[in-house]
Design an enzyme around this catalytic site. Structure first.
Site, PDB file in Angstrom:
ATOM      1  N   LEU A 121       0.837  -1.217   0.000  1.00 51.98           N
ATOM      2  CA  LEU A 121       0.000   0.000   0.000  1.00 51.98           C
ATOM      3  C   LEU A 121       0.860   1.250   0.000  1.00 51.98           C
ATOM      4  O   LEU A 121       0.474   2.290  -0.503  1.00 51.98           O
ATOM      5  CB  LEU A 121      -0.862   0.031   1.264  1.00 51.98           C
ATOM      6  CG  LEU A 121      -2.062  -0.896   1.366  1.00 51.98           C
ATOM      7  CD1 LEU A 121      -2.590  -0.925   2.798  1.00 51.98           C
ATOM      8  CD2 LEU A 121      -3.159  -0.445   0.412  1.00 51.98           C
ATOM      9  N   GLY A 122       2.006   1.149   0.601  1.00 51.10           N
ATOM     10  CA  GLY A 122       2.894   2.309   0.699  1.00 51.10           C
ATOM     11  C   GLY A 122       4.054   1.988   1.614  1.00 51.10           C
ATOM     12  O   GLY A 122       4.162   0.869   2.119  1.00 51.10           O
ATOM     13  N   GLY A 124       6.436   3.715   4.854  1.00 51.59           N
ATOM     14  CA  GLY A 124       6.740   4.801   5.791  1.00 51.59           C
ATOM     15  C   GLY A 124       8.116   4.581   6.383  1.00 51.59           C
ATOM     16  O   GLY A 124       8.835   3.665   5.974  1.00 51.59           O
ATOM     17  N   PHE A 126       8.784   3.375   9.107  1.00 56.23           N
ATOM     18  CA  PHE A 126       8.763   2.124   9.870  1.00 56.23           C
ATOM     19  C   PHE A 126       9.036   0.923   8.966  1.00 56.23           C
ATOM     20  O   PHE A 126       9.573  -0.083   9.387  1.00 56.23           O
ATOM     21  CB  PHE A 126       7.380   2.010  10.513  1.00 56.23           C
ATOM     22  CG  PHE A 126       7.214   0.871  11.463  1.00 56.23           C
ATOM     23  CD1 PHE A 126       7.782   0.908  12.723  1.00 56.23           C
ATOM     24  CD2 PHE A 126       6.465  -0.240  11.100  1.00 56.23           C
ATOM     25  CE1 PHE A 126       7.613  -0.148  13.611  1.00 56.23           C
ATOM     26  CE2 PHE A 126       6.285  -1.297  11.987  1.00 56.23           C
ATOM     27  CZ  PHE A 126       6.870  -1.249  13.242  1.00 56.23           C
ATOM     28  N   PRO A 128       7.473  -1.150   4.994  1.00 54.14           N
ATOM     29  CA  PRO A 128       6.350  -1.217   4.050  1.00 54.14           C
ATOM     30  C   PRO A 128       5.020  -1.552   4.733  1.00 54.14           C
ATOM     31  O   PRO A 128       5.007  -2.171   5.789  1.00 54.14           O
ATOM     32  CB  PRO A 128       6.758  -2.346   3.096  1.00 54.14           C
ATOM     33  CG  PRO A 128       7.738  -3.159   3.855  1.00 54.14           C
ATOM     34  CD  PRO A 128       8.406  -2.269   4.861  1.00 54.14           C
ATOM     35  N   VAL A 129       3.935  -1.119   4.089  1.00 50.67           N
ATOM     36  CA  VAL A 129       2.583  -1.438   4.582  1.00 50.67           C
ATOM     37  C   VAL A 129       1.857  -2.225   3.478  1.00 50.67           C
ATOM     38  O   VAL A 129       1.875  -1.824   2.311  1.00 50.67           O
ATOM     39  CB  VAL A 129       1.787  -0.157   4.927  1.00 50.67           C
ATOM     40  CG1 VAL A 129       0.403  -0.495   5.464  1.00 50.67           C
ATOM     41  CG2 VAL A 129       2.540   0.683   5.955  1.00 50.67           C
ATOM     42  N   ASP A 238       3.660  13.028  16.680  1.00 52.72           N
ATOM     43  CA  ASP A 238       3.927  13.109  15.235  1.00 52.72           C
ATOM     44  C   ASP A 238       2.624  13.270  14.464  1.00 52.72           C
ATOM     45  O   ASP A 238       2.366  12.559  13.487  1.00 52.72           O
ATOM     46  CB  ASP A 238       4.699  11.880  14.770  1.00 52.72           C
ATOM     47  CG  ASP A 238       5.355  12.090  13.399  1.00 52.72           C
ATOM     48  OD1 ASP A 238       5.501  13.262  12.989  1.00 52.72           O
ATOM     49  OD2 ASP A 238       5.709  11.096  12.743  1.00 52.72           O
TER      50      ASP A 238
HETATM   51  N1  ATP Z   1      -4.377   1.123   8.274  1.00 46.61           N
HETATM   52  C1  ATP Z   1      -4.079   1.469   7.019  1.00 46.61           C
HETATM   53  N2  ATP Z   1      -4.975   1.286   6.039  1.00 46.61           N
HETATM   54  C2  ATP Z   1      -4.706   1.666   4.772  1.00 46.61           C
HETATM   55  N3  ATP Z   1      -3.534   2.229   4.390  1.00 46.61           N
HETATM   56  C3  ATP Z   1      -2.581   2.427   5.322  1.00 46.61           C
HETATM   57  C4  ATP Z   1      -2.793   2.052   6.677  1.00 46.61           C
HETATM   58  N4  ATP Z   1      -1.688   2.380   7.379  1.00 46.61           N
HETATM   59  C5  ATP Z   1      -0.833   2.941   6.503  1.00 46.61           C
HETATM   60  N5  ATP Z   1      -1.353   2.960   5.270  1.00 46.61           N
HETATM   61  C6  ATP Z   1      -0.719   3.522   4.072  1.00 46.61           C
HETATM   62  O1  ATP Z   1       0.611   3.047   3.999  1.00 46.61           O
HETATM   63  C7  ATP Z   1       1.508   4.096   3.661  1.00 46.61           C
HETATM   64  C8  ATP Z   1       2.653   4.171   4.664  1.00 46.61           C
HETATM   65  O2  ATP Z   1       2.124   4.443   5.918  1.00 46.61           O
HETATM   66  P1  ATP Z   1       3.033   4.658   7.214  1.00 46.61           P
HETATM   67  O3  ATP Z   1       2.115   4.968   8.344  1.00 46.61           O
HETATM   68  O4  ATP Z   1       3.952   3.516   7.384  1.00 46.61           O
HETATM   69  O5  ATP Z   1       3.933   5.880   6.830  1.00 46.61           O
HETATM   70  P2  ATP Z   1       3.671   7.432   6.885  1.00 46.61           P
HETATM   71  O6  ATP Z   1       2.800   7.757   8.052  1.00 46.61           O
HETATM   72  O7  ATP Z   1       3.194   7.838   5.527  1.00 46.61           O
HETATM   73  O8  ATP Z   1       5.110   8.002   7.122  1.00 46.61           O
HETATM   74  P3  ATP Z   1       6.011   7.950   8.453  1.00 46.61           P
HETATM   75  O9  ATP Z   1       6.202   6.520   8.818  1.00 46.61           O
HETATM   76  O10 ATP Z   1       7.248   8.628   8.048  1.00 46.61           O
HETATM   77  O11 ATP Z   1       5.256   8.681   9.526  1.00 46.61           O
HETATM   78  C9  ATP Z   1       0.706   5.375   3.599  1.00 46.61           C
HETATM   79  O12 ATP Z   1       0.491   5.678   2.243  1.00 46.61           O
HETATM   80  C10 ATP Z   1      -0.612   5.045   4.237  1.00 46.61           C
HETATM   81  O13 ATP Z   1      -1.662   5.678   3.549  1.00 46.61           O
END
Ligand code: ATP
Length: 417
Positions: A121-122, A124, A126, A128-129, A238
């Site tokens: 999905l993306g 961050g 942390f 990959p998601v 954050d």
């Molecule tokens: N519960 C979820 N449902 C759907 N998409 C999600 C979910 N959690 C995260 N994502 C998607 O995954 C991607 C990465 O999310 P993540 O929270 O790991 O990073 P971030 O918040 O974008 O950045 P950072 O980790 O630097 O704060 C984002 O595009 C987010 O929209």
């Protein structure tokens, strides 16, 4: 005679003493067994302790209780190996409800649910998601901890501990976790409309003014739960539009507790936690993070909702310029709204955001005050909508009355003819 009597007395005393010792041993064993039983019961009770819930949702204790919960998670694992319920565990060895009410999954379950980690999905900081469809058919989001992640294990534990006991409709719920085969993953409810950041700056769809107002209120309620509902209170640290996720009904939820505490300031290891553009300047100078620093970040998010200008694109400069202009916030309202907003509501929300950004933290409103102020704007909007639809129905009633009269007139003229 005397010797015989002495012998009888000696034997009797011996027998009595023997009996006494036997009775004492018997009761000691019973007492010991009873104590052991009570201790076992107490342990079992602590294992089934519900996660901390607040605001009337359940019991609340201090942070040590949440640590007890984490210990209980480990104890549950050991306990389950030997307990008579192990047959049940064998049936469900990959999943079980942990003490904090979240599920533990096996690596192979997640591997299958993510089609071997292909449904990304993306990504961050942390890791990959992935989107995952579990065996039950439930669709979830799996956040995998990157093996090279610096903040890894500590953040992981914080997140599991913290989110396991925090439940609110405006927080992204943690449903489970996986610690298996050297991997650590978190399983969240799936938020089908992605992040507020993607929605505001992407091309997919334009958020209406009504939706933006509701999103501001949802975020406010999520933070209010963290600051004033949770025991002990939780500071997010954050808050940013990327950490606000939206469900299928466009309702907003705050995401990323625990994970949000990584050092992430401008890519440099400054020791500051948070994201450039959202960080309270007072925190930058004092290194002390308080709830008011969360309020500051929320103020920035509110201005993002109004303007769709990213904090990385000099949002603060636009806000300051608008504050000096006689037209105020009107000049920086998101053009994509194409005038489809109520100026009074926009000004009201901007005024709330300005208060959140006040230089002196003690002059900023509490999150409960922010929620109240946004709620008032929404209620006025609803009242106005009601009046308009009432006026609308009044108008249509008048119109149909005129129509009826015309029909009646026509009927009368045809009768005359
Ligand atoms: N519960 C979820 N449902 C759907 N998409 C999600 C979910 N959690 C995260 N994502 C998607 O995954 C991607 C990465 O999310 P993540 O929270 O790991 O990073 P971030 O918040 O974008 O950045 P950072 O980790 O630097 O704060 C984002 O595009 C987010 O929209």
């Amino acid at each position: 005679m005397v010797d015989q009597a002495g012998l009888v007395i000696g034997v009797s005393v011996g027998v009595a003493l023997g009996l006494l010792i036997a009775v004492l041993v018997f009761f000691s064993i019973r007492w010991y067994k009873k104590r052991a039983h009570l201790r076992r019961c107490a342990n079992e009770r602590s294992l089934t302790t519900l996660p901390i819930r607040t605001n009337g949702l359940g019991t609340s204790t201090d942070f040590s209780a949440s640590l007890t919960n984490s210990i209980a998670i480990q104890r549950t694992e050991n306990h389950q190996k030997n307990s008579p319920r192990s047959w049940w565990n064998n049936q469900n060895k990959d999943r079980f409800a942990s003490a904090s009410g979240i599920l533990k999954y096996a690596y192979k379950d997640i591997q299958k649910a993510t089609q071997n980690f292909t449904t990304i999905l993306g990504e961050g900081s942390f890791g990959p998601v992935y989107k995952a469809t579990m065996a039950t058919g439930e669709v979830v989001a799996v956040k995998a901890l990157a093996s090279n992640s610096k903040q890894g294990e500590k953040e992981f534990q914080t997140e599991v501990l913290l989110l396991g006991r925090l439940h609110h409709r405006n927080l992204v719920n943690l449903l489970g976790y996986c610690v298996d085969k050297g991997q650590r993953m978190l399983i969240y409810e799936f938020m089908s409309n992605g992040s507020l950041e993607n929605l505001l700056y992407g091309e997919d769809r334009v958020l209406s003014w009504g939706e933006r107002l509701q999103i501001a209120l949802d975020i406010s309620h999520g933070i209010e739960y963290l600051h004033e509902g949770a025991v002990p209170p939780v500071i997010h640290r954050d808050l940013k539009s990327a950490n606000i996720l939206l469900d299928s009904l466009m309702r907003a939820k705050v995401a990323d507790f625990g994970l949000s505490k990584e050092e992430n300031f401008d890519g440099r290891n400054s020791g500051l936690k948070g994201t450039y553009g959202y960080i309270d300047p007072v925190y930058m100078s004092t290194n002390k993070f308080t709830m008011m620093s969360d309020i500051y970040s929320f103020g920035i998010i509110i201005f993002e909702l109004i303007t769709a200008i990213h904090p990385h694109q000099n949002l603060m400069d636009y806000i300051n310029l608008a504050a000096m202009s006689s037209d105020g916030v009107d000049v920086i309202v998101d053009e994509k709204l194409r005038g489809e907003f109520n100026l009074e509501e926009v000004r009201g929300l901007a005024s709330v955001a300005h208060k959140c950004l006040r230089k002196l933290p003690r002059k900023r409103p509490s999150i409960a005050e922010v929620s109240q102020a946004i709620l008032k704007i929404k209620q006025r909007r609803l009242a106005r909508d009601d009046t308009m639809s009432f006026a609308g129905s009044d108008f249509s009633q008048t119109f149909s009355r005129i129509e009826d009269q015309q029909i009646e007139l026509r009927r009368m003229t045809t009768m005359k003819e």
